[in-house]
Design an enzyme around this catalytic site. Sequence first.
Site, PDB file in Angstrom:
ATOM      1  N   HIS A 179     -12.992  15.600  23.816  1.00  0.00           N
ATOM      2  CA  HIS A 179     -13.401  16.535  22.762  1.00  0.00           C
ATOM      3  C   HIS A 179     -13.446  15.845  21.400  1.00  0.00           C
ATOM      4  O   HIS A 179     -12.800  14.819  21.179  1.00  0.00           O
ATOM      5  CB  HIS A 179     -12.453  17.738  22.724  1.00  0.00           C
ATOM      6  CG  HIS A 179     -12.641  18.670  23.886  1.00  0.00           C
ATOM      7  ND1 HIS A 179     -11.842  19.773  24.108  1.00  0.00           N
ATOM      8  CD2 HIS A 179     -13.564  18.654  24.883  1.00  0.00           C
ATOM      9  CE1 HIS A 179     -12.261  20.402  25.209  1.00  0.00           C
ATOM     10  NE2 HIS A 179     -13.300  19.740  25.696  1.00  0.00           N
TER      11      HIS A 179
ATOM     12  N   GLU B 293     -12.168  16.549  18.506  1.00  0.00           N
ATOM     13  CA  GLU B 293     -10.917  16.422  17.752  1.00  0.00           C
ATOM     14  C   GLU B 293     -10.100  15.237  18.267  1.00  0.00           C
ATOM     15  O   GLU B 293      -9.583  14.437  17.477  1.00  0.00           O
ATOM     16  CB  GLU B 293     -10.062  17.700  17.888  1.00  0.00           C
ATOM     17  CG  GLU B 293     -10.774  18.975  17.477  1.00  0.00           C
ATOM     18  CD  GLU B 293     -11.417  19.687  18.653  1.00  0.00           C
ATOM     19  OE1 GLU B 293     -12.186  19.036  19.410  1.00  0.00           O
ATOM     20  OE2 GLU B 293     -11.163  20.886  18.826  1.00  0.00           O
TER      21      GLU B 293
ATOM     22  N   CYS C 154      -9.336  23.604  21.447  1.00  0.00           N
ATOM     23  CA  CYS C 154      -8.744  24.018  22.728  1.00  0.00           C
ATOM     24  C   CYS C 154      -7.261  23.647  22.734  1.00  0.00           C
ATOM     25  O   CYS C 154      -6.781  22.941  21.846  1.00  0.00           O
ATOM     26  CB  CYS C 154      -9.481  23.351  23.895  1.00  0.00           C
ATOM     27  SG  CYS C 154      -9.054  21.608  24.124  1.00  0.00           S
TER      28      CYS C 154
ATOM     29  N   CYS D 275      -6.524  19.800  22.700  1.00  0.00           N
ATOM     30  CA  CYS D 275      -6.703  19.187  21.383  1.00  0.00           C
ATOM     31  C   CYS D 275      -5.629  19.664  20.413  1.00  0.00           C
ATOM     32  O   CYS D 275      -5.184  18.903  19.552  1.00  0.00           O
ATOM     33  CB  CYS D 275      -8.092  19.482  20.834  1.00  0.00           C
ATOM     34  SG  CYS D 275      -9.383  18.597  21.724  1.00  0.00           S
TER      35      CYS D 275
HETATM   36 ZN   LIG Z   1     -10.411  20.272  22.852  1.00  0.00          ZN
END
Ligand SMILES: [Zn+2]
Length: 162
Positions: free
Chosen positions: A80, A82, A106, A109
Amino acid sequence: MGSKRKDYISWDEYFMGVAILSGKRSKDPNTQVGCCIVSQDNKILSMGYNGLPTGCSDDEFPWAREGENPLETKYVYTVHSELNAILNYRGGSLEGAKLYVSLFPCNECAKAIIQSGIKEVIYDSNKYEGTPSVQASMKMFDAAGVRYYQYHRTGRKIEVEL
Ligand SMILES: [Zn+2]
């Protein structure tokens, strides 16, 4: 005496703009998320977007959301935005930094955000609000003292010729 320009973009517009622009590098056909990490004194420290780990070919790994075999979906492979932005940072500590991201983080993250010392999350979309993942993120952010708030859209349109 000339006076300064009045229509310059704000810090929030600048950093969310950089986050959204970073997301445009993503090869994911369905979801493009971008992230920009900024110091307390408004210096950009790192950027990231959702994609595959280094060395994993964008053309050979799957981008599907569904499949009988999990190994044929993107979920087991993608990093992801981040986490990419956190891992891309080579300058030392992110303690006290702010993170701008185009989608609410999420739970995975969120863990990385907390552990890296980031103290503020500014997100644009929260389209998965209410899901267990987002609820877990909020619960962890609250416990860890990470502030989060939604970016206030100004409606400003910026066109860039590239
Ligand atoms: Zn994430």
